[in-house]
Design an enzyme around this catalytic site. Structure first.
Site, PDB file in Angstrom:
ATOM      1  N   GLY A 132       8.676  -1.533   0.969  1.00 28.60           N
ATOM      2  CA  GLY A 132       7.895  -0.859   2.001  1.00 28.60           C
ATOM      3  C   GLY A 132       8.338  -1.254   3.397  1.00 28.60           C
ATOM      4  O   GLY A 132       9.527  -1.415   3.684  1.00 28.60           O
ATOM      5  N   CYS A 133       7.356  -1.429   4.285  1.00 29.12           N
ATOM      6  CA  CYS A 133       7.646  -1.699   5.695  1.00 29.12           C
ATOM      7  C   CYS A 133       8.411  -3.001   5.920  1.00 29.12           C
ATOM      8  O   CYS A 133       9.065  -3.154   6.954  1.00 29.12           O
ATOM      9  CB  CYS A 133       6.349  -1.709   6.499  1.00 29.12           C
ATOM     10  SG  CYS A 133       5.522  -0.105   6.588  1.00 29.12           S
ATOM     11  N   ALA A 134       8.331  -3.940   5.003  1.00 28.34           N
ATOM     12  CA  ALA A 134       9.051  -5.208   5.146  1.00 28.34           C
ATOM     13  C   ALA A 134      10.522  -5.087   4.769  1.00 28.34           C
ATOM     14  O   ALA A 134      11.296  -6.034   4.965  1.00 28.34           O
ATOM     15  CB  ALA A 134       8.391  -6.294   4.295  1.00 28.34           C
ATOM     16  N   GLY A 135      10.917  -3.932   4.242  1.00 26.20           N
ATOM     17  CA  GLY A 135      12.250  -3.803   3.675  1.00 26.20           C
ATOM     18  C   GLY A 135      13.388  -3.950   4.654  1.00 26.20           C
ATOM     19  O   GLY A 135      14.486  -4.375   4.274  1.00 26.20           O
TER      20      GLY A 135
ATOM     21  N   LEU B   1       5.674  -6.834   8.123  1.00 23.17           N
ATOM     22  CA  LEU B   1       4.694  -6.953   7.048  1.00 23.17           C
ATOM     23  C   LEU B   1       4.877  -5.788   6.093  1.00 23.17           C
ATOM     24  O   LEU B   1       5.148  -4.664   6.519  1.00 23.17           O
ATOM     25  CB  LEU B   1       3.276  -6.943   7.615  1.00 23.17           C
ATOM     26  CG  LEU B   1       2.843  -8.152   8.439  1.00 23.17           C
ATOM     27  CD1 LEU B   1       1.604  -7.823   9.250  1.00 23.17           C
ATOM     28  CD2 LEU B   1       2.587  -9.351   7.529  1.00 23.17           C
TER      29      LEU B   1
END
Length: 349
Positions: free
Chosen positions: A140-143, A334
């Site tokens: 997700g956004c942490a990728g 995050l």
């Protein structure tokens, strides 16, 4: 582990531009009847800090409920085009050929491709047949941060090893019209589509040296962010508590992650953050005791592109680089898990 440098960075978005006012109008027409208090809830569009975002398909495509197969067909087409575009530009900046790449790390959580995107890209970019392929789903956004950290570890395992990292996300394909809930309303106000690529190599050169990385995952937080499987594809899970969580937890998490490198928050001249939303950016500023407005590039990227999930933090890095990176900086984001990811850089340009 050898010293690893970032040789290049490229970003890209689809060609279809959607203004925030048009996004609101579309949401009103598509899912407005799902909410008795739509007008009150729609304030999220005005408060999101977004003026425009780019989406995979023309706006009218989203006005029809799409099957999982239709969404996947678009993902395979558009995501592959973006992969090839940003990878080619990253190669050009690094003055390398596709044949020079020893490994490819691909991060994407908004569609499923088997064979994965880098394998499909080999028909259009002449990567070697022995290139190592590392496709990753679910970050997700942490990728953007976690994937770049993994690419650096692969590069650092052998002298001269060169790794291409690409992240592509088409968040718009998750739009639900039949069973929309408040998470869908928020996501249509926040998310856009985009891609980014970096080339990293063990040794000197490039514009920054990767000094270290770390992650922190909190227990019992699986319901904060992610996907749930539905007949038409992915349904978004997005908890409204994210800004409060970031304000409450990020300082301790960042301190713990920096401590693994013998650093403290005061050692970092610029935090380069994933702008999950306007409230999240402000919460991070508060948590890290940064001056109000310090995360200016984050707000600019959010304004111009929305939250593109994993690639977004690399769009911020691109703007920070254009404005001249300070000596020390730290990328952080995050994502589902719920997980914080951090990567420290030393400017070498």
């Amino acid at each position: 582990m050898k010293s690893v440098s970032i040789l290049s960075l490229a970003t890209g978005t689809p060609r279809n531009v959607l203004s925030q006012s048009d996004a609101l109008a579309a949401a009103r027409e598509l899912i407005g009847n799902k909410f008795q208090d739509f007008d009150r809830l729609a304030a999220v569009y005005a408060n999101a800090g977004i003026e425009n975002r780019q989406i995979a398909m023309p706006a009218e495509w989203y006005f029809v409920e799409r099957s999982f197969q239709e969404r996947t067909d678009v993902y395979l087409d558009v995501a592959l085009d973006l992969f090839v575009e940003v990878a080619a530009r990253a190669l050009d900046e690094a003055k390398l050929r596709a044949e020079d790449i020893d490994a490819i790390v691909t991060v994407s959580s908004t569609g499923i491709a088997t064979p994965s995107l880098e394998a499909r890209a080999m028909a259009r970019l002449p990567f070697r047949t022995d290139v190592a392929r590392v496709p990753i789903f679910g970050l997700g956004c942490a990728g953007g941060v976690t994937g770049l950290a993994l690419a650096s570890k692969i590069a650092g395992a052998a002298p001269g090893r060169t790794v291409l990292f690409v992240t592509v996300e088409l968040c718009s394909l998750a739009l639900r019209t039949a069973n929309a809930d408040k998470s869908d309303l928020v996501s249509t106000a926040l998310f856009g589509d985009g891609a980014a690529a970096c080339i990293v190599r063990s040794g000197e050169g490039g514009f920054a040296k990767i000094e270290g990385s770390a992650e922190k995952t909190w227990n019992d937080t699986l319901d904060i962010m992610g996907w749930q499987a539905e007949p038409t594809g992915f349904g978004v899970v997005l908890n409204r508590a994210i800004p409060g969580f970031a304000r409450r937890e990020m300082r301790q998490a960042v301190s713990e992650m920096l401590a693994t490198q013998g650093l403290v928050i005061g050692d970092i001249e610029r935090f380069i953050c994933h702008p999950g939303g306007a409230k999240v950016v402000s919460a991070i500023e508060d948590a890290l005791a940064l001056a109000p407005g310090a995360l200016d590039h984050e707000r600019e990227v959010l304004r111009d592109h929305g939250n593109m999930s994993a690639p977004t933090v690399l769009f911020v890095l691109e703007r920070c680089r254009a404005a001249e990176l300070p000596g020390s900086s730290a990328l952080n984001a995050l994502g589902p898990g719920f997980t914080a990811s951090l990567l420290t850089l030393r400017c070498t340009a």
